[in-house]
Write an enzyme that holds these catalytic residues in place. Structure first.
Site, PDB file in Angstrom:
ATOM      1  N   LYS A 120       0.850  -1.190   0.000  1.00 29.15           N
ATOM      2  CA  LYS A 120       0.000   0.000   0.000  1.00 29.15           C
ATOM      3  C   LYS A 120       0.882   1.236   0.000  1.00 29.15           C
ATOM      4  CE  LYS A 120      -4.411   1.425   1.966  1.00 29.15           C
ATOM      5  NZ  LYS A 120      -5.429   1.189   2.998  1.00 29.15           N
ATOM      6  N   ARG A 164     -25.652  -2.245   8.047  1.00 27.61           N
ATOM      7  CA  ARG A 164     -25.330  -3.658   7.872  1.00 27.61           C
ATOM      8  C   ARG A 164     -25.663  -4.485   9.113  1.00 27.61           C
ATOM      9  NH1 ARG A 164     -19.816  -4.716   4.777  1.00 27.61           N
ATOM     10  NH2 ARG A 164     -20.553  -4.174   2.716  1.00 27.61           N
ATOM     11  N   GLU A 186     -19.383  -5.471  10.880  1.00 27.66           N
ATOM     12  CA  GLU A 186     -20.335  -4.628  11.602  1.00 27.66           C
ATOM     13  C   GLU A 186     -21.377  -5.458  12.348  1.00 27.66           C
ATOM     14  OE1 GLU A 186     -18.691  -2.336   8.102  1.00 27.66           O
ATOM     15  OE2 GLU A 186     -19.610  -4.314   8.354  1.00 27.66           O
TER      16      GLU A 186
END
Length: 627
Positions: A283, A392, A364
């Site tokens: 990244k 969610r 979640e």
């Protein structure tokens, strides 16, 4: 930024068709230009940064090998999809990224035929790609479906539901695991740990390169190892997890080694069964600061944002400070986040109270039921979650928390319009979907200090409670270090006026006060969406000729609807207008501009009231009826 001399190769690859005309020998140079363009453009426009830098070679290889847009590429979340946008004809539009009427920060079907699926939330790509693969098979179409998912996205349970389903089918599906050891916050969880341990292991490298050749020289052992290979591999290779789910595993391969990546993808494209390629990337690749601190450089703000910040602390900062202060007072407090430590303001808490801090990864649903379990055993969990991500976990909130009336506090960040992130991240619906749930106290602070006091109120409440607050700074009020519980269900009159009463919920108080001063209207800080201050609403309705409810939430089923339902139930007839978000998804743009366009600033409130008094129709989202 699109200077042909500066980006000579990139200007030749202005579409995947053009890209595929380039010789492979020039792709490494193209990757260098694409990475430089990405740094230059996102530094100017703002947006997600480090993820895209790590996916440059992968985007090039995928469009080079696959026949896009006929072959479907589905990017999970979309944080890493900027190189894909640049390679699919949108290079010159990158300056408009995340701005009103400009490019979305995420793949969108309406934006380009190369965006096969609209994304923004995590862990959706495999399910969508599987649906596309099955649709192609049923229609007899030779088409490839490729899901590109990060190791962070793979911590979400939905990804495993899709893998479990796909592995049991005879379907042409390729899943690419882009493993950069990051989501937004550092990854957590057993799978992430397993991948990290694997990739840092010299023993693994040695085994991969020479184990079978070595064992062939030991005949008595070789037959046994062939029989045991499937299970022994599980101690060394994470691919066993995927193979047990029915996928053929390949990798890991270096995601920045274009020749290897191209050759591998070329071979995988010829296959027609469920398969997974494990690609390892870095990244922030090519930008030293982002490589060193990918969390900090996950996204960049445009330069103007650094000078445009208003006075006062952000609501996120207020929450983070309150959490630390409350934890010092009450040892029962436990802080939970589904992979949003930085975004939700839990960095200081995680450092000061590591034994009471839980990042549950991009999960979640689990975060809410996990909190319920803690609450059952006498702890006081605080779940820090974005409004759009709480959607969610709605079933878990209803069934596991509210039904049992457990003392769980939801600290709901990014409520209402969020600005540049657009419709996928806007907290447009929480008041509507939360107020339908029994046993739940719902609060909306008007300023920073009220946010602190409401968090304390919710924490002290012997039941489930939610405090929802917007992104950004508040009104610049003084934040009191002392904490006191507010009377639950009690609103306050902030301005006395005549004829018109403005009932403002949460952050809408500030523009309501400004409008009220010009309209000589009564202004009420409603504070609580559930329970409402019924006595005050009925009193105001009796003394005024016209009511206006104002909320940063959809009008349908929102706080204004609750007021109208109350008045109808009590047989009170009075003209009432509801100002809020319209019945369509609101696109990206600066929050202030979007709110003004929706009529949720002072000018919009004044306009709506005057249109009502003049008998004209407002062009903005207003619902007018009888209470």
């Amino acid at each position: 930024m699109s200077d042909a001399n500066h980006y000579s190769l990139l200007s030749l690859a202005d579409s995947p068709e053009a890209l595929r005309r380039l010789p492979e020998s020039r792709l490494a140079a193209l990757a260098k230009e694409l990475r430089a363009f990405l740094v230059e453009s996102v530094s100017a426009s703002g947006g997600h940064f480090a993820g895209g830098l790590g996916a440059v070679e992968l985007a090039i290889a995928l469009h080079y090998i696959f026949d896009t847009p006929d072959d479907r590429l589905i990017w999970d979340v979309g944080h890493q999809a900027y190189p894909h946008k640049i390679l699919t004809g949108r290079r010159d539009a990158m300056a408009s990224l995340r701005q009103k009427d400009g490019l979305s920060g995420f793949p969108r079907r309406e934006e380009s035929p190369y965006d096969a699926f609209g994304v923004g939330h995590s862990s959706t790509s495999i399910s969508a790609a599987l649906g596309m693969a099955i649709a192609a098979k049923q229609q007899g179409i030779e088409r490839k479906a490729v899901a590109i998912i990060g190791d962070g996205g793979l911590t979400g349970g939905m990804a495993y539901e899709a893998l479990n389903h796909a592995g049991d089918l005879d379907v042409d599906l390729l899943v690419i695991l882009n493993d950069n050891e990051m989501s937004i916050s550092p990854n957590v969880g057993a799978l992430s740990t397993s991948l990290s341990r694997l990739l840092s292991s010299r023993f693994y490298t040695t085994m991969r390169e020479g184990s079978e050749q070595l064992l062939r020289y030991v005949p008595p052992v070789f037959e046994f190892t062939k029989l045991a290979k499937r299970h022994a591999k599980g101690m060394l290779v994470p691919g066993t997890v995927f193979e047990e789910l029915g996928f053929e595993y390949f990798g890991p391969v270096d995601g920045h080694d274009l020749p290897t990546l191209l050759a591998t993808l070329r071979g995988l494209r010829r296959m027609k069964r469920p398969r997974l390629l494990h690609v390892v990337t870095r990244k922030g690749k090519g930008f030293e600061a982002a490589e060193s601190d990918p969390v900090k450089y996950h996204a960049l703000s445009p330069p103007k944002s650094h000078t445009a910040r208003s006075k006062g602390a952000t609501y996120t900062e207020v929450f983070g400070q309150w959490l630390c202060d409350m934890a010092a007072r009450d040892k029962r407090l436990v802080g939970i986040t589904p992979a949003m430590r930085e975004g939700s303001g839990l960095v200081a808490f995680s450092q000061q109270y590591p034994d009471r801090y839980y990042d549950v990864a991009i999960a979640e649903q689990h975060s809410v039921t996990f909190a319920a379990g803690l609450a059952c055993e006498g702890l006081k969990p605080v779940v820090a979650i974005y409004s759009t991500f709480l959607q969610r976990a709605y079933d878990q909130l209803i069934h596991d928390v509210a039904l049992q009336n457990l003392p769980v506090l939801l600290a709901i960040d990014r409520a209402g319009i969020v600005g540049p992130d657009g419709a996928t991240h806007a907290g447009s619906f929480d008041l509507s979907y939360l107020r339908a749930v029994p046993n739940l106290v719902i609060m909306a602070p008007a300023d920073e200090n009220e946010c602190r006091q409401m968090l304390y109120t919710g924490f002290q409440h012997n039941g489930c409670a939610a405090v929802r607050y917007p992104r950004g700074t508040g009104m610049g009020v003084e934040i009191q270090s002392a904490m006191s519980a507010l009377p639950i269900g009690r609103a306050e009159i902030r301005r006395e006026g005549a004829d018109v009463a403005l009932l403002a919920f949460g952050a809408m108080l500030s523009p309501a006060l400004e409008a009220g001063a010009q309209l000589n209207a009564t202004v009420i800080n409603m504070r609580f969406v559930k329970p409402l201050d019924e006595a005050l609403i009925l009193e105001v309705a009796e003394k005024h000729q016209f009511l206006v409810t104002i909320e940063d939430n959809v009008i349908a089923g929102g706080a204004g609807s609750a007021v109208a339902e109350l008045l109808a139930c009590r047989g009170v007839t009075i003209p009432i207008a509801h100002l809020g978000l319209p019945d369509h998804f609101v696109e990206h743009g600066e929050r202030g501009d979007v709110m003004a366009e929706l009529g949720l600033d002072a000018a919009g409130i004044i306009h709506a009231v005057r249109c009502r008094s003049e008998g004209t129709k407002s062009p903005r989202p207003v619902v007018v009826g009888q209470g």
